[in-house]
Every structure is written in structure tokens, then in C-alpha cells.
Design a protein around this motif. Structure first.
Motif, PDB file in Angstrom:
ATOM      1  N   GLY A 171       1.961   2.156  -1.460  1.00  0.00           N
ATOM      2  CA  GLY A 171       2.417   1.961  -0.097  1.00  0.00           C
ATOM      3  C   GLY A 171       2.022   0.592   0.419  1.00  0.00           C
ATOM      4  O   GLY A 171       1.290  -0.156  -0.223  1.00  0.00           O
ATOM      5  N   ASP A 172       2.505   0.296   1.610  1.00  0.00           N
ATOM      6  CA  ASP A 172       2.289  -0.986   2.271  1.00  0.00           C
ATOM      7  C   ASP A 172       1.513  -0.730   3.559  1.00  0.00           C
ATOM      8  O   ASP A 172       2.008  -0.020   4.446  1.00  0.00           O
ATOM      9  CB  ASP A 172       3.648  -1.621   2.578  1.00  0.00           C
ATOM     10  CG  ASP A 172       3.560  -3.005   3.188  1.00  0.00           C
ATOM     11  OD1 ASP A 172       2.473  -3.401   3.662  1.00  0.00           O
ATOM     12  OD2 ASP A 172       4.597  -3.698   3.203  1.00  0.00           O
ATOM     13  N   VAL A 173       0.311  -1.284   3.682  1.00  0.00           N
ATOM     14  CA  VAL A 173      -0.509  -1.045   4.867  1.00  0.00           C
ATOM     15  C   VAL A 173       0.106  -1.628   6.134  1.00  0.00           C
ATOM     16  O   VAL A 173      -0.366  -1.346   7.232  1.00  0.00           O
ATOM     17  CB  VAL A 173      -1.958  -1.570   4.704  1.00  0.00           C
ATOM     18  CG1 VAL A 173      -2.685  -0.825   3.606  1.00  0.00           C
ATOM     19  CG2 VAL A 173      -1.985  -3.072   4.498  1.00  0.00           C
ATOM     20  N   ASN A 174       1.162  -2.409   6.005  1.00  0.00           N
ATOM     21  CA  ASN A 174       1.859  -2.930   7.176  1.00  0.00           C
ATOM     22  C   ASN A 174       2.817  -1.915   7.780  1.00  0.00           C
ATOM     23  O   ASN A 174       3.399  -2.169   8.834  1.00  0.00           O
ATOM     24  CB  ASN A 174       2.621  -4.210   6.823  1.00  0.00           C
ATOM     25  CG  ASN A 174       1.673  -5.347   6.527  1.00  0.00           C
ATOM     26  OD1 ASN A 174       0.641  -5.477   7.169  1.00  0.00           O
ATOM     27  ND2 ASN A 174       2.018  -6.157   5.554  1.00  0.00           N
ATOM     28  N   LYS A 175       2.980  -0.784   7.113  1.00  0.00           N
ATOM     29  CA  LYS A 175       3.874   0.270   7.604  1.00  0.00           C
ATOM     30  C   LYS A 175       3.031   1.472   8.014  1.00  0.00           C
ATOM     31  O   LYS A 175       2.325   2.058   7.188  1.00  0.00           O
ATOM     32  CB  LYS A 175       4.873   0.671   6.516  1.00  0.00           C
ATOM     33  CG  LYS A 175       5.769  -0.473   6.082  1.00  0.00           C
ATOM     34  CD  LYS A 175       6.668  -0.069   4.940  1.00  0.00           C
ATOM     35  CE  LYS A 175       7.531  -1.250   4.494  1.00  0.00           C
ATOM     36  NZ  LYS A 175       8.292  -0.933   3.290  1.00  0.00           N
ATOM     37  N   GLN A 176       3.124   1.843   9.294  1.00  0.00           N
ATOM     38  CA  GLN A 176       2.316   2.963   9.781  1.00  0.00           C
ATOM     39  C   GLN A 176       2.605   4.244   9.022  1.00  0.00           C
ATOM     40  O   GLN A 176       1.684   5.023   8.747  1.00  0.00           O
ATOM     41  CB  GLN A 176       2.531   3.167  11.278  1.00  0.00           C
ATOM     42  CG  GLN A 176       1.861   2.111  12.114  1.00  0.00           C
ATOM     43  CD  GLN A 176       1.945   2.381  13.603  1.00  0.00           C
ATOM     44  OE1 GLN A 176       2.520   3.370  14.041  1.00  0.00           O
ATOM     45  NE2 GLN A 176       1.367   1.487  14.377  1.00  0.00           N
ATOM     46  N   VAL A 177       3.841   4.467   8.636  1.00  0.00           N
ATOM     47  CA  VAL A 177       4.183   5.677   7.894  1.00  0.00           C
ATOM     48  C   VAL A 177       3.441   5.717   6.555  1.00  0.00           C
ATOM     49  O   VAL A 177       2.988   6.769   6.115  1.00  0.00           O
ATOM     50  CB  VAL A 177       5.717   5.830   7.722  1.00  0.00           C
ATOM     51  CG1 VAL A 177       6.296   4.743   6.832  1.00  0.00           C
ATOM     52  CG2 VAL A 177       6.063   7.200   7.199  1.00  0.00           C
ATOM     53  N   ASP A 178       3.281   4.564   5.910  1.00  0.00           N
ATOM     54  CA  ASP A 178       2.536   4.505   4.650  1.00  0.00           C
ATOM     55  C   ASP A 178       1.039   4.721   4.896  1.00  0.00           C
ATOM     56  O   ASP A 178       0.367   5.377   4.099  1.00  0.00           O
ATOM     57  CB  ASP A 178       2.771   3.176   3.934  1.00  0.00           C
ATOM     58  CG  ASP A 178       4.155   3.078   3.296  1.00  0.00           C
ATOM     59  OD1 ASP A 178       4.927   4.063   3.358  1.00  0.00           O
ATOM     60  OD2 ASP A 178       4.469   2.013   2.736  1.00  0.00           O
ATOM     61  N   CYS A 179       0.519   4.176   5.980  1.00  0.00           N
ATOM     62  CA  CYS A 179      -0.897   4.391   6.323  1.00  0.00           C
ATOM     63  C   CYS A 179      -1.152   5.866   6.609  1.00  0.00           C
ATOM     64  O   CYS A 179      -2.170   6.429   6.165  1.00  0.00           O
ATOM     65  CB  CYS A 179      -1.297   3.544   7.526  1.00  0.00           C
ATOM     66  SG  CYS A 179      -1.378   1.780   7.196  1.00  0.00           S
ATOM     67  N   ASP A 180      -0.240   6.493   7.350  1.00  0.00           N
ATOM     68  CA  ASP A 180      -0.375   7.927   7.628  1.00  0.00           C
ATOM     69  C   ASP A 180      -0.373   8.731   6.331  1.00  0.00           C
ATOM     70  O   ASP A 180      -1.199   9.625   6.133  1.00  0.00           O
ATOM     71  CB  ASP A 180       0.764   8.410   8.524  1.00  0.00           C
ATOM     72  CG  ASP A 180       0.705   7.843   9.932  1.00  0.00           C
ATOM     73  OD1 ASP A 180      -0.378   7.386  10.364  1.00  0.00           O
ATOM     74  OD2 ASP A 180       1.756   7.858  10.613  1.00  0.00           O
ATOM     75  N   ARG A 181       0.548   8.391   5.428  1.00  0.00           N
ATOM     76  CA  ARG A 181       0.646   9.085   4.144  1.00  0.00           C
ATOM     77  C   ARG A 181      -0.608   8.863   3.305  1.00  0.00           C
ATOM     78  O   ARG A 181      -1.099   9.769   2.621  1.00  0.00           O
ATOM     79  CB  ARG A 181       1.903   8.619   3.387  1.00  0.00           C
ATOM     80  CG  ARG A 181       2.181   9.369   2.094  1.00  0.00           C
ATOM     81  CD  ARG A 181       3.566   9.038   1.533  1.00  0.00           C
ATOM     82  NE  ARG A 181       3.881   7.627   1.520  1.00  0.00           N
ATOM     83  CZ  ARG A 181       3.463   6.764   0.597  1.00  0.00           C
ATOM     84  NH1 ARG A 181       2.712   7.186  -0.393  1.00  0.00           N
ATOM     85  NH2 ARG A 181       3.807   5.490   0.659  1.00  0.00           N
ATOM     86  N   LEU A 182      -1.174   7.680   3.376  1.00  0.00           N
ATOM     87  CA  LEU A 182      -2.383   7.349   2.637  1.00  0.00           C
ATOM     88  C   LEU A 182      -3.548   8.236   3.076  1.00  0.00           C
ATOM     89  O   LEU A 182      -4.225   8.853   2.247  1.00  0.00           O
ATOM     90  CB  LEU A 182      -2.719   5.871   2.828  1.00  0.00           C
ATOM     91  CG  LEU A 182      -3.959   5.317   2.170  1.00  0.00           C
ATOM     92  CD1 LEU A 182      -3.935   5.536   0.667  1.00  0.00           C
ATOM     93  CD2 LEU A 182      -4.094   3.836   2.498  1.00  0.00           C
ATOM     94  N   ILE A 183      -3.777   8.330   4.381  1.00  0.00           N
ATOM     95  CA  ILE A 183      -4.861   9.169   4.898  1.00  0.00           C
ATOM     96  C   ILE A 183      -4.567  10.644   4.621  1.00  0.00           C
ATOM     97  O   ILE A 183      -5.423  11.388   4.132  1.00  0.00           O
ATOM     98  CB  ILE A 183      -5.083   8.929   6.406  1.00  0.00           C
ATOM     99  CG1 ILE A 183      -5.449   7.471   6.684  1.00  0.00           C
ATOM    100  CG2 ILE A 183      -6.138   9.891   6.959  1.00  0.00           C
ATOM    101  CD1 ILE A 183      -6.754   7.005   6.099  1.00  0.00           C
ATOM    102  N   ASP A 184      -3.334  11.078   4.930  1.00  0.00           N
ATOM    103  CA  ASP A 184      -2.966  12.484   4.739  1.00  0.00           C
ATOM    104  C   ASP A 184      -3.079  12.907   3.277  1.00  0.00           C
ATOM    105  O   ASP A 184      -3.598  13.985   2.972  1.00  0.00           O
ATOM    106  CB  ASP A 184      -1.549  12.753   5.247  1.00  0.00           C
ATOM    107  CG  ASP A 184      -1.438  12.621   6.759  1.00  0.00           C
ATOM    108  OD1 ASP A 184      -2.478  12.622   7.455  1.00  0.00           O
ATOM    109  OD2 ASP A 184      -0.292  12.493   7.251  1.00  0.00           O
ATOM    110  N   SER A 185      -2.609  12.076   2.354  1.00  0.00           N
ATOM    111  CA  SER A 185      -2.686  12.396   0.920  1.00  0.00           C
ATOM    112  C   SER A 185      -4.129  12.509   0.457  1.00  0.00           C
ATOM    113  O   SER A 185      -4.471  13.383  -0.343  1.00  0.00           O
ATOM    114  CB  SER A 185      -1.985  11.322   0.084  1.00  0.00           C
ATOM    115  OG  SER A 185      -0.627  11.255   0.379  1.00  0.00           O
TER     116      SER A 185
END
Length: 157
Positions: free
Chosen positions: A68-82
Motif C-alpha cells: 500500500g501507499d501511506v499517502n492514501k488514507q484507505v491504504d493506511c486504514d487497511r494497514l492498521i486493520d489488517s
């Protein structure tokens, strides 16, 4: 001098861990017994470092791969959630991702370059910290923010 750490039972999420310093932190964390989350934008590099972490883990713990790309909130959310879905918790957040792009103030796309640097180096750190703090509070966890000496160097013409 040999230094050893015991991160047995800890979950460590390291941004920018598909190469460089982040990969080294992920590998040392795995070697020290942590469950490691390897993340970056390049699938092949994430997979390579994740395999290295698994191989270094004393109990052969499988590293979690999150592309993912930390510049995208959706990717950050997925990172924490995963991370929390996979391991049930988060103990260590290492905000390591960052980059520099030198440009003169009169460069045509200077402001866009500035925004990109700030989005990666500052906004992603603030957002990931915000998203992870509730999980870190439950484990009395830690946040490590990596910076660079480049922030103290001025450049110009």
C-alpha cells in the motif's frame, strides 16, 4: 558488541519496510521474536523482506505483507486493520517511510513537490499515529518516528 532484544509476543508494524532502514528494522524485530508487518508500495520487495523476516524469526513466525501507499488514507486504514485482524493487537508502530525531493522555489511544480513531501513525511505519520493510538493504548505500546538529518540542512542556489 552484540545487542539482543526480546520482542517475543510483540507485534511491530514498520512503514517503508520493503527496503533500506525499514527492512533492517523489520528484520531485527523478527530476529528478536516479534510478529512483523512489512509494508511498502512494491509487491515483490514487500514479499522478499517478509520472507527474510520469516526466515530470521526464531519460531519462523510468518510476516504479514501489506502492499500500500501511506499517502492514501484507505491504504493506511487497511494497514492498521489488517495488522489488528491478523495478530489481534499492535505493540509497536515505526513511522519510517520518507523521502526528499530537492527543488528550487521557482521550479514550475514546486508547490506540488512540497505537498508530496509533506504528505509522505508528515501527514502519513500523523494519520497512522491517530489510527493506531487506540490499539497501542491497549498494549501500552510504543511509537517510533524516524527522521533524517536532511531536515536540518538547507539547500539553495
Amino acid at each position: 558488541m552484540s545487542v539482543s532484544y526480546d520482542f517475543t509476543g510483540k507485534v511491530a508494524l514498520i512503514t517503508g519496510s520493503s527496503s533500506g532502514i525499514g527492512a533492517g528494522i523489520a528484520q531485527l524485530s523478527a530476529k528478536s521474536g516479534a510478529n512483523v508487518v512489512v509494508t511498502g508500495r512494491n509487491t515483490d520487495r514487500v514479499a522478499k523482506v517478509a520472507k527474510q523476516c520469516t526466515d530470521l524469526s526464531p519460531k519462523q513466525l510468518t510476516a504479514l505483507e501489506v502492499v500500500g501507499d501511506v499517502n492514501k488514507q484507505v491504504d493506511c486504514d487497511r494497514l492498521i486493520d489488517s495488522t489488528v485482524q491478523t495478530f489481534g493487537k499492535l505493540d509497536i508502530l515505526v513511522n519510517n517511510v520518507g523521502f526528499a525531493h530537492m527543488a528550487d522555489v521557482d521550479t514550475e511544480d514546486y508547490f506540488q513537490i512540497f505537498q508530496n513531501v509533506m504528505q509522505t513525511n508528515l501527514n502519513s505519520v500523523v494519520y497512522l499515529t491517530h489510527k493506531s493510538v487506540e490499539h497501542l493504548a491497549k498494549t501500552n505500546g510504543n511509537i517510533i518516528n524516524i527522521s533524517s538529518i536532511a531536515s536540518k540542512i538547507s539547500a539553495g542556489r
